[in-house]
Design a protein around this motif. Structure first.
Motif, short mmCIF file in Angstrom:
data_model
loop_
_atom_site.label_atom_id
_atom_site.label_comp_id
_atom_site.label_asym_id
_atom_site.label_seq_id
_atom_site.Cartn_x
_atom_site.Cartn_y
_atom_site.Cartn_z
N LEU A 10 0.84 -1.19 0.00
CA LEU A 10 0.00 0.00 0.00
C LEU A 10 0.88 1.25 0.00
O LEU A 10 2.07 1.18 0.32
CB LEU A 10 -0.91 0.01 1.23
N HIS A 114 -1.40 6.90 7.15
CA HIS A 114 -1.76 5.63 6.55
C HIS A 114 -2.94 5.86 5.62
O HIS A 114 -3.88 6.58 5.97
CB HIS A 114 -2.13 4.60 7.63
N ASP A 124 -4.11 -4.63 5.39
CA ASP A 124 -3.30 -4.10 4.29
C ASP A 124 -2.91 -5.22 3.33
O ASP A 124 -2.97 -5.05 2.10
CB ASP A 124 -2.05 -3.43 4.84
#
Length: 366
Positions: A10, A114, A124
């Motif tokens: 990510l 995040h 994630d």
């Protein structure tokens, strides 16, 4: 051999920071999503003290280590399989790699945002898994649509392909990777490779932790370990912040002192590089002469002619024999000539399976 591993994860998990530490290339690194848009490519050497030892003995003009290409691929978000964010580009870049280094954030830091607002390594990981699986499922359904009619008409090859595609459809529909499908024979193995599905690629998970937990790990790492326990995959713990600082220290003694301050024997990037090499199911043989001492990457189980072909296709086509000295014999006796005199140089033919660390000369004629 073109060896390429892609760093994925990510946005804002530390991919580009680790990439910068792995290679001499400098990817942009910043605190916002899609900092990396075009895939950054770096060529890294595989640490192998055996190569240095051989060079000490032979004193060649050149030393050439094994290398792996590392690609820092743009961050992925939910919906990438449908083209959201940089999804299509991201997925195309993954397809071009041999293996995946999946970086997962396992640290808290209020200064680093995040993309989903909180640190949750399992979530994630599943976001990326889900998007890759969806893309593969789309590919499988498209192939089924093309082959199903032929299979129903009695075409045996089409029936075999359709059978495998139906198994893949079921596995992917259950939220599992294509590499977990049970294969019946070599034909299915070959077909699966030919489909070039994203989730058939081997994965090494890299848990990016903070300095405090680089040796002990933390609850985030434990959660990730539990999540992948059935995947037959490994986790390496690194601290991207430490790695980025180590790479800036040029003096070897200072670098050693810095590592010891954190209780580390070597930089984490060395473990990642070796992990990527193992992930690609590779091993090394050497050629050693006054002009060059070189490490050559081959797939485990490769026979002598194919190993020779890694140097040049003519070596494989005209292969006659291989002259082989084991690394231990070579370094214990101190030279090729001493190994010959001690009867430790073997002559091997076309069926010889090359061992890791073999020092080899090839005889060929074309």
């Amino acid at each position: 051999m073109g060896l390429k591993a892609g760093i994925v994860g990510l946005p804002n998990v530390g991919k580009s920071t680790l990439f910068n530490s792995l290679s001499s290339a400098k990817a942009q690194s910043a605190n916002y999503p899609f900092c990396t848009i075009e895939p950054n490519l770096g060529v890294i050497t595989v640490p192998d003290p055996r190569l240095n030892k051989l060079a000490e003995l032979v004193k060649p003009q050149n030393i050439v280590p094994n290398t792996i290409e590392i690609v820092d691929i743009a961050g992925l978000v939910k919906g990438a399989s449908k083209g959201e964010g940089l999804g299509n580009q991201f997925l195309a870049n993954i397809r071009d790699t041999n293996a995946i280094l999946h970086v997962v954030r396992c640290f808290e830091d209020d200064n680093i945002t995040h993309v989903d607002g909180s640190v949750n390594p399992v979530r994630d990981k599943e976001v990326i898994d889900y998007e890759l699986q969806l893309k593969d499922l789309d590919s499988v359904l498209a192939r089924i649509a093309k082959v199903e009619k032929k299979a129903k008409s009695g075409d045996k090859e089409a029936q075999k392909e359709n059978d495998l595609l139906q198994k893949l459809k079921e596995v992917l529909g259950q939220g599992k990777a294509a590499r977990t499908v049970e294969l019946k024979n070599e034909d299915e193995e070959w077909m699966l490779k030919s489909f070039q599905l994203l989730t058939t690629k081997p994965v090494l998970y890299i848990a990016n932790v903070d300095e405090e937990h680089i040796n002990s790990g933390n609850d985030f790492v434990k959660q990730l370990q539990e999540a992948i326990k059935d995947e037959n995959a490994e986790i390496l713990m690194v601290c991207a912040k430490i790695e980025s600082e180590i790479i800036e220290i040029e003096d070897p003694a200072e670098r050693t002192d810095y590592l010891q301050m954190y209780g580390l024997e070597e930089p984490g990037v060395n473990k990642i590089i070796r992990g990527a090499y193992d992930l690609l199911d590779l091993q090394t043989y050497f050629t050693a002469g006054v002009k060059e001492v070189r490490a050559w990457p081959i797939t485990k189980g490769m026979k002598a002619p194919q190993a020779a072909g890694v140097i040049h296709t003519d070596f494989e086509k005209g292969f006659i024999r291989a002259e082989v000295i084991s690394y231990n014999d070579y370094t214990t006796l101190g030279s090729e000539q001493a190994a010959k005199e001690a009867g430790k140089m073997r002559v091997e033919g076309k069926e010889y399976v090359v061992n890791d660390g073999d020092v080899m000369h090839f005889r060929f004629n074309v």
